[in-house]
Design a protein around this motif. Structure first.
Motif, PDB file in Angstrom:
ATOM      1  N   TYR A 156      21.825  59.130 -28.547  1.00  0.00           N
ATOM      2  CA  TYR A 156      21.686  58.484 -27.235  1.00  0.00           C
ATOM      3  C   TYR A 156      21.464  56.991 -27.447  1.00  0.00           C
ATOM      4  CZ  TYR A 156      20.847  63.187 -25.413  1.00  0.00           C
ATOM      5  OH  TYR A 156      20.958  64.511 -25.074  1.00  0.00           O
ATOM      6  N   LEU A 157      22.234  56.158 -26.768  1.00  0.00           N
ATOM      7  CA  LEU A 157      21.993  54.719 -26.813  1.00  0.00           C
ATOM      8  C   LEU A 157      21.260  54.320 -25.540  1.00  0.00           C
ATOM      9  CD1 LEU A 157      25.323  53.388 -28.367  1.00  0.00           C
ATOM     10  CD2 LEU A 157      23.165  53.966 -29.499  1.00  0.00           C
ATOM     11  N   GLY A 158      20.118  53.700 -25.695  1.00  0.00           N
ATOM     12  CA  GLY A 158      19.314  53.297 -24.542  1.00  0.00           C
ATOM     13  C   GLY A 158      17.853  53.228 -24.943  1.00  0.00           C
ATOM     14  N   ASP A 159      17.008  52.806 -23.991  1.00  0.00           N
ATOM     15  CA  ASP A 159      15.562  52.688 -24.236  1.00  0.00           C
ATOM     16  C   ASP A 159      14.884  54.038 -24.112  1.00  0.00           C
ATOM     17  OD1 ASP A 159      16.258  49.830 -23.255  1.00  0.00           O
ATOM     18  OD2 ASP A 159      14.209  49.725 -24.051  1.00  0.00           O
ATOM     19  N   ALA A 160      14.126  54.437 -25.121  1.00  0.00           N
ATOM     20  CA  ALA A 160      13.375  55.688 -25.031  1.00  0.00           C
ATOM     21  C   ALA A 160      12.043  55.426 -24.343  1.00  0.00           C
ATOM     22  CB  ALA A 160      13.124  56.238 -26.432  1.00  0.00           C
ATOM     23  N   LEU A 161      11.676  56.298 -23.421  1.00  0.00           N
ATOM     24  CA  LEU A 161      10.397  56.150 -22.720  1.00  0.00           C
ATOM     25  C   LEU A 161       9.762  57.529 -22.568  1.00  0.00           C
ATOM     26  CD1 LEU A 161       8.532  54.269 -20.957  1.00  0.00           C
ATOM     27  CD2 LEU A 161       9.837  55.117 -18.996  1.00  0.00           C
ATOM     28  N   PHE A 162       8.565  57.712 -23.154  1.00  0.00           N
ATOM     29  CA  PHE A 162       7.872  58.990 -22.983  1.00  0.00           C
ATOM     30  C   PHE A 162       7.472  59.138 -21.516  1.00  0.00           C
ATOM     31  CE2 PHE A 162       7.023  58.464 -27.564  1.00  0.00           C
ATOM     32  CZ  PHE A 162       7.327  59.740 -28.012  1.00  0.00           C
ATOM     33  N   THR A 163       7.734  60.320 -20.988  1.00  0.00           N
ATOM     34  CA  THR A 163       7.328  60.572 -19.599  1.00  0.00           C
ATOM     35  C   THR A 163       6.224  61.633 -19.554  1.00  0.00           C
ATOM     36  OG1 THR A 163       9.174  62.106 -19.504  1.00  0.00           O
ATOM     37  CG2 THR A 163       9.501  59.934 -18.500  1.00  0.00           C
ATOM     38  N   GLY A 164       5.883  62.173 -20.688  1.00  0.00           N
ATOM     39  CA  GLY A 164       4.833  63.188 -20.762  1.00  0.00           C
ATOM     40  C   GLY A 164       4.609  63.524 -22.218  1.00  0.00           C
ATOM     41  N   ARG A 165       3.836  64.597 -22.469  1.00  0.00           N
ATOM     42  CA  ARG A 165       3.489  64.942 -23.846  1.00  0.00           C
ATOM     43  C   ARG A 165       4.620  65.605 -24.597  1.00  0.00           C
ATOM     44  NH1 ARG A 165      -1.894  64.356 -24.871  1.00  0.00           N
ATOM     45  NH2 ARG A 165      -1.860  65.807 -26.604  1.00  0.00           N
ATOM     46  N   ASP A 166       5.668  66.040 -23.867  1.00  0.00           N
ATOM     47  CA  ASP A 166       6.813  66.681 -24.547  1.00  0.00           C
ATOM     48  C   ASP A 166       8.150  66.297 -23.926  1.00  0.00           C
ATOM     49  OD1 ASP A 166       6.733  68.037 -22.179  1.00  0.00           O
ATOM     50  OD2 ASP A 166       6.737  70.054 -23.063  1.00  0.00           O
ATOM     51  N   SER A 167       8.200  65.118 -23.321  1.00  0.00           N
ATOM     52  CA  SER A 167       9.474  64.696 -22.718  1.00  0.00           C
ATOM     53  C   SER A 167       9.680  63.190 -22.841  1.00  0.00           C
ATOM     54  CB  SER A 167       9.526  65.115 -21.251  1.00  0.00           C
ATOM     55  OG  SER A 167       8.498  64.471 -20.541  1.00  0.00           O
ATOM     56  N   ILE A 168      10.948  62.845 -22.950  1.00  0.00           N
ATOM     57  CA  ILE A 168      11.337  61.432 -23.096  1.00  0.00           C
ATOM     58  C   ILE A 168      12.521  61.181 -22.181  1.00  0.00           C
ATOM     59  CG2 ILE A 168      12.441  59.774 -24.676  1.00  0.00           C
ATOM     60  CD1 ILE A 168      10.990  61.139 -26.975  1.00  0.00           C
TER      61      ILE A 168
END
Ligand SMILES: Cc1cc2nc3c(=O)[nH]c(=O)nc-3n(C[C@H](O)[C@H](O)[C@H](O)COP(=O)(O)OP(=O)(O)OC[C@H]3O[C@@H](n4cnc5c(N)ncnc54)[C@H](O)[C@@H]3O)c2cc1C
Length: 520
Positions: A156-168
């Motif tokens: 995946y090309l793009g900014d990674a951002l955690f949205t929770g304890r097991d999701s990005i």
């Protein structure tokens, strides 16, 4: 389905994040095709991943490839260029430039070897930079997005951002993971110097995009990056001033060893101003004046270009670490335990983002630990790594294990064996005899606890000592190891011989004399 390419580098490469692609010639276009294709379409996730890797630098690429090779379902996220700092703005371009600088230095001293080169040696900087871009583009195929896709990895090309304890989230897509690895690296630290930002300066992210050799260059920072690039640019023909805050360059290295490198830089024409504080930078037209406070004295250095290399800041911002329950510190980076696990047991970290040993081989070694520990209940520990490192000045300075001061702090009593390279035939014959080897052993034994080497190819040679430490082979074993003659690595054998001589106590010698007399 997400069909729009995210973070596509602009066609002209004119985006701060993609400055490595300037100038956008055929080689940088090739780099872009490998590292961040404009027409890349992110995949669509099909369920939870065993492992999501954030960052496609060395730590991320090694983790992703290793995990996928073992059968894990892996996603790899990169916001910029795959290959990370090492490929794009670090080891690869710097070592390409250093090689050209060495060629120039060798040509200048050719007369010492009886070789005559007509006229003054000059460097074609445009060709130097083009060679670097060509080699970097070639090497980039190893780290290419397509190669990793072909390994079965979802890239995946793009900014990674955690949205929770097991999701990005990445580019509008949510990825669920069983385990994740933060391998987002570090960037050049910006020193808080009055007027510096307004005056404009280069860092490792921009210096490799230069198309013209600066006539006068100031390098702020006397660490490995500052020293390597100061010497290289001086050898290209720039008037270089190196400004450091410590009393000497390479202040973390053994002082005697660092002094050899300092002398060499000076011989190459680098003016070294250490032990001062850069108070202010002023710009007038194209000129920048750096004001340095030194022992109450104010010095001014006027240059055309400033390069800053004063350390690295971990890329902890913008990752949503709080949402993931991952503890971090703005300076030290992501907090990990000895098994590289963060405060969220599902999430690990590797590489520059979580270690003070910011080297490519450390990132690689940490990635291997993460694969074992995150996927397979492994118990591998970062503290068990024997890490060597090298600064690629000429001569190079390489180190492994404890320095003398570390040993003292750790309460380890040591004996030190020192060999001068001028006493090693091959170094003498090669005209590379300005160097030294220091090997520290646990007092009264041959167990190696650390070593520093200054030599033309110290980076190649230090592995023998790393292997010795890793395998528990002592200096006595190095003495027994047959080294081809003449090689510079005979320095190790000499250190081994020096140790063996200490075994010959007056009592043992007296016994041998009596035995030999009896045999006559
Ligand atoms: C000038 C210079 C010379 C060097 N020379 C050497 C050398 O000779 N030998 C050596 O061993 N080391 C050298 N290093 C150090 C080496 O480059 C680093 O230690 C190495 O690159 C660290 O790898 P990494 O994977 O931890 O991080 P990086 O290589 O920095 O990779 C991190 C990646 O994560 C990406 N990223 C960050 N945030 C996000 C996000 N939110 N979402 C998605 N992606 C993200 C970044 O874009 C980057 O590609 C040098 C460094 C510099 C600056």
């Amino acid at each position: 389905m997400n069909t729009s390419p995210q973070h596509a580098p602009p066609e002209d490469g004119n985006d701060a994040m993609f400055t490595a692609l300037n100038p956008l010639d055929e080689w940088n276009r090739e780099l872009r095709r490998h590292a961040h294709p404009v027409d890349w379409v992110n995949p669509v996730p099909t369920g939870r991943y065993n492992l999501v890797v954030i960052g496609a630098g060395t730590a991320g690429l090694v983790t992703a490839a290793g995990a996928a090779g073992l059968g894990a379902k892996v996603a790899l996220i990169e916001k910029h260029l795959t290959g990370g700092d090492c490929l794009n703005v670090g080891c690869v371009p710097s070592k390409a430039l250093i090689r050209c600088a060495r060629a120039a230095a060798e040509a200048r001293r050719a007369h010492e070897f009886g070789v005559r080169i007509g006229g003054e040696v000059s460097v074609d900087f445009v060709s130097v930079m083009e060679r670097m871009r060509r080699l970097r583009a070639q090497i980039s195929s190893n780290d290419s997005v397509h190669r990793f896709k072909d390994m079965g990895i979802d890239v995946y090309l793009g900014d990674a951002l955690f949205t929770g304890r097991d999701s990005i989230d990445v580019a509008g897509t949510r990825l669920q993971f069983s385990r994740a690895v933060i391998a987002a690296g570090a960037r050049a630290a910006a020193p808080p110097i009055k007027g510096l930002a307004e005056a404009g300066y280069l860092t490792n992210e921009t210096v490799f995009s230069l198309t013209e050799l600066p006539r006068r260059l100031a390098v702020i920072g006397g660490g490995p990056i500052g020293c390597e690039l100061s010497q290289a640019f001086a050898r290209f023909g720039s008037e270089v001033t190196l400004i450091g805050t410590s009393a000497h360059i390479l202040d973390r290295e053994d002082p005697d060893a660092a002094a050899r490198v300092e002398a060499s830089l000076k011989r190459d024409g680098v003016t070294i101003r250490c032990g001062g504080k850069t108070a202010e930078v002023r710009r007038r037209g194209d000129e920048r004046t750096i004001v340095v406070d030194c022992d109450g004295r104010r010095d001014e250095v006027t240059v055309d270009v400033i390069l800053v290399g004063v350390g690295r800041t971990p890329n902890v911002d913008g990752l949503g670490l709080d949402a993931a329950g991952v503890k971090f510190d703005a300076h030290r980076g992501v907090e990990v335990d000895d098994r590289l696990r963060t405060s969220n047991p599902r999430i690990y970290a590797a590489g520059d983002i979580c270690t003070k040993y910011k080297f490519t081989h450390t990132a690689d070694a940490m990635a291997r630990i993460v694969i074992q520990n995150a996927l397979f209940f492994g118990r591998a520990k970062a503290s068990a790594l024997n890490l060597p490192w090298c600064t690629y000045t000429d001569p190079e300075i390489a180190h492994v294990g404890h320095y003398e001061r570390d040993a003292k702090e750790a309460g380890i009593e040591i004996d030190t064996f020192e060999i001068e390279l001028k006493d090693v035939d091959r170094a003498k014959l090669d005209g590379e005899d300005d160097g030294l080897l220091k090997v520290h052993v646990r007092k009264g034994t041959d167990k190696i606890v650390g070593a520093t080497l200054v030599a033309a190819h110290a980076g190649e040679m230090i592995s023998e000592l790393t292997l010795a430490i890793q395998s528990g082979a002592g200096l006595g074993t190095l003495a027994k190891t047959i080294h081809p003659y003449p090689t510079q690595a005979e320095a190790f054998k000499r250190a081994g011989d020096a140790y063996s001589r200490t075994r010959l106590t007056p009592f043992v010698k007296a016994l041998m004399i009596r035995f030999l007399a009896w045999r006559r």
